[in-house]
Design an enzyme around this catalytic site. Structure first.
Site, PDB file in Angstrom:
ATOM      1  N   ASP A 176      -0.826   6.868   6.437  1.00 23.35           N
ATOM      2  CA  ASP A 176      -1.987   6.080   6.038  1.00 23.35           C
ATOM      3  C   ASP A 176      -2.233   5.088   7.162  1.00 23.35           C
ATOM      4  O   ASP A 176      -1.467   4.149   7.367  1.00 23.35           O
ATOM      5  CB  ASP A 176      -1.687   5.363   4.726  1.00 23.35           C
ATOM      6  CG  ASP A 176      -2.776   4.368   4.334  1.00 23.35           C
ATOM      7  OD1 ASP A 176      -3.805   4.284   5.027  1.00 23.35           O
ATOM      8  OD2 ASP A 176      -2.572   3.658   3.328  1.00 23.35           O
TER       9      ASP A 176
ATOM     10  N   TRP B 171       0.816  -1.211   0.000  1.00 25.82           N
ATOM     11  CA  TRP B 171       0.000   0.000   0.000  1.00 25.82           C
ATOM     12  C   TRP B 171       0.851   1.263   0.000  1.00 25.82           C
ATOM     13  O   TRP B 171       0.532   2.234  -0.695  1.00 25.82           O
ATOM     14  CB  TRP B 171      -0.975  -0.009   1.177  1.00 25.82           C
ATOM     15  CG  TRP B 171      -2.075  -1.006   0.968  1.00 25.82           C
ATOM     16  CD1 TRP B 171      -2.339  -2.115   1.704  1.00 25.82           C
ATOM     17  CD2 TRP B 171      -3.038  -0.997  -0.091  1.00 25.82           C
ATOM     18  NE1 TRP B 171      -3.405  -2.800   1.182  1.00 25.82           N
ATOM     19  CE2 TRP B 171      -3.855  -2.138   0.081  1.00 25.82           C
ATOM     20  CE3 TRP B 171      -3.290  -0.152  -1.174  1.00 25.82           C
ATOM     21  CZ2 TRP B 171      -4.909  -2.449  -0.786  1.00 25.82           C
ATOM     22  CZ3 TRP B 171      -4.340  -0.454  -2.044  1.00 25.82           C
ATOM     23  CH2 TRP B 171      -5.138  -1.583  -1.844  1.00 25.82           C
TER      24      TRP B 171
ATOM     25  N   LYS C   7     -12.139  -1.146   7.452  1.00 24.15           N
ATOM     26  CA  LYS C   7     -11.317  -2.147   8.113  1.00 24.15           C
ATOM     27  C   LYS C   7     -11.563  -2.164   9.619  1.00 24.15           C
ATOM     28  O   LYS C   7     -11.905  -3.177  10.188  1.00 24.15           O
ATOM     29  CB  LYS C   7      -9.841  -1.900   7.804  1.00 24.15           C
ATOM     30  CG  LYS C   7      -9.530  -1.972   6.312  1.00 24.15           C
ATOM     31  CD  LYS C   7      -8.089  -1.673   6.023  1.00 24.15           C
ATOM     32  CE  LYS C   7      -7.799  -1.676   4.526  1.00 24.15           C
ATOM     33  NZ  LYS C   7      -8.035  -2.965   3.876  1.00 24.15           N
TER      34      LYS C   7
END
Length: 365
Positions: A171, A102, A195
């Site tokens: 992030d 990511w 999530k």
């Protein structure tokens, strides 16, 4: 049908209490006689909800007064573009610490808007975080970007990097609200909701006020943090229902001991699985260095010599028959992955641990 235990990486399980509240309010939100899904975002009803969700974010994370809390659309990938569009204008440069898939995707997106310095050596095998003494930080960077928890590779920062005064951007899609963070150490924190704090559609951005008013001229208004801050996250019709679900999840966190309790439970749940891996004499293999093993996402292989695909298929099929679902590893790394976010209970992890022990006893040499 067996009781379902959902270990999906996202969209992930929601707390059962939250489902009960949603069910009760789905067609009659706050006594209005209609669903929130058909309520105008300009009504006092939604404006009140908008403020309440921001307030609970501020309480749980102890967000300082000089930070804006934005609730936007676009997910984490939308913010991969929004970060450079809003911040890179100061020097045209940015630092990216790539520790998994990511953060690599975020860095590639940022290259469209400026000069990107890769802080740590490139690698296809992400198993930890290089010591910060080896980092190649650029003192002229507009910001330093990290991914605090790599959902795919299962790597989590156990420290807040020292960026020598350059704004730190994180992030936090898969570990925000799992423990306390010192927000003042960050310029920006962001994360998608599906999530750990809700369902897909909403994105949480926490940005220090002095970092506003710097967007590149090409920045679309929908990604412009300054425009969204001025509009109090209602620049256009926001992802209202997802924001509502996020608020209900955060209320659940607050009722159940707050972030200190979430962190305590996360440690307990992660230990249950990692202990079995460590005690399996190589039958289960976790590739991540112990110091950086995620408390949220646990990837591992089944079978000696780093993984046996046939045995892993049997592991997954037998698990699903018992109601243990969404355990298949990400397609980029294969294997198994157990995601144990706030809403996954200790009891559920104990069911998985029991299954792992029994599978080991059946198949270990």
């Amino acid at each position: 049908m067996p009781k379902i235990h959902n270990f999906g990486a996202g969209p992930a399980k929601l707390p059962e209490e939250v489902y009960e509240v949603i069910r009760d309010e789905l067609t009659n939100f706050k006594g209005t006689g209609i669903s929130l899904m058909e309520t105008s975002h300009r009504t006092p009803t939604y404006l009140k909800l908008n403020t309440e969700v921001q307030d609970i974010v501020r309480r749980l994370l102890d967000v300082p007064a000089n930070y804006k809390i934005l609730m936007l659309a676009g997910g984490g990938q939308g913010q991969f573009a929004a970060v450079p569009l809003n911040l890179i204008s100061r020097t045209g440069k940015a630092d990216y610490v790539v520790t998994g898939s990511w953060s690599a995707i975020a860095a590639n997106e940022a290259k469209k808007y400026g000069e990107i310095n890769m802080v740590v050596p490139a690698t296809d095998k992400h198993t930890g975080i290089p010591d910060q003494s080896t980092w190649n930080l650029d003192p002229n960077a507009s910001y330093v970007h990290i991914c605090s928890n790599e959902t795919i590779h299962g790597i989590e920062f156990d420290f807040i990097p020292d960026t020598k005064g350059v704004p730190l951007v994180a992030d936090m899609s898969s570990n925000i609200m799992s423990k306390k963070f010192d927000v003042s150490k960050f310029g920006v924190m962001y994360g998608c909701a599906q999530k750990n704090i809700g369902t897909s559609g909403a994105t949480l951005v926490i940005v220090r006020e002095d970092l506003l008013n710097q967007a590149l001229p090409i920045c679309p208004i929908i990604l412009d943090w300054t425009a969204n801050a001025k509009a109090d996250s209602i620049l256009n019709t926001p992802p209202m229902f997802s924001i509502y679900v996020m608020g209900k999840c955060l209320e659940w966190v607050e009722r159940n001991g707050g972030l200190d309790k979430m962190a305590e439970l996360a440690n307990k749940k992660a230990s249950l699985i990692y202990d079995i891996i460590e005690q399996s004499n190589g039958f289960y293999y976790a590739p991540v260095v112990k110091d950086f093993r995620s408390k949220m996402n646990i990837p591992f292989r089944v079978g000696y010599a780093g993984g046996d695909e046939a045995l892993e298929t049997e592991f997954l099929n037998s698990a699903e028959a018992l109601g243990l679902i969404q355990l298949k590893g990400h397609r980029l790394v294969g294997g198994i992955r157990a995601s144990i976010y706030n809403s996954v209970t200790v009891d559920e992890v104990e069911v998985l641990a029991k299954y792992m022990k029994e599978f080991y006893e059946k198949h270990a040499k």
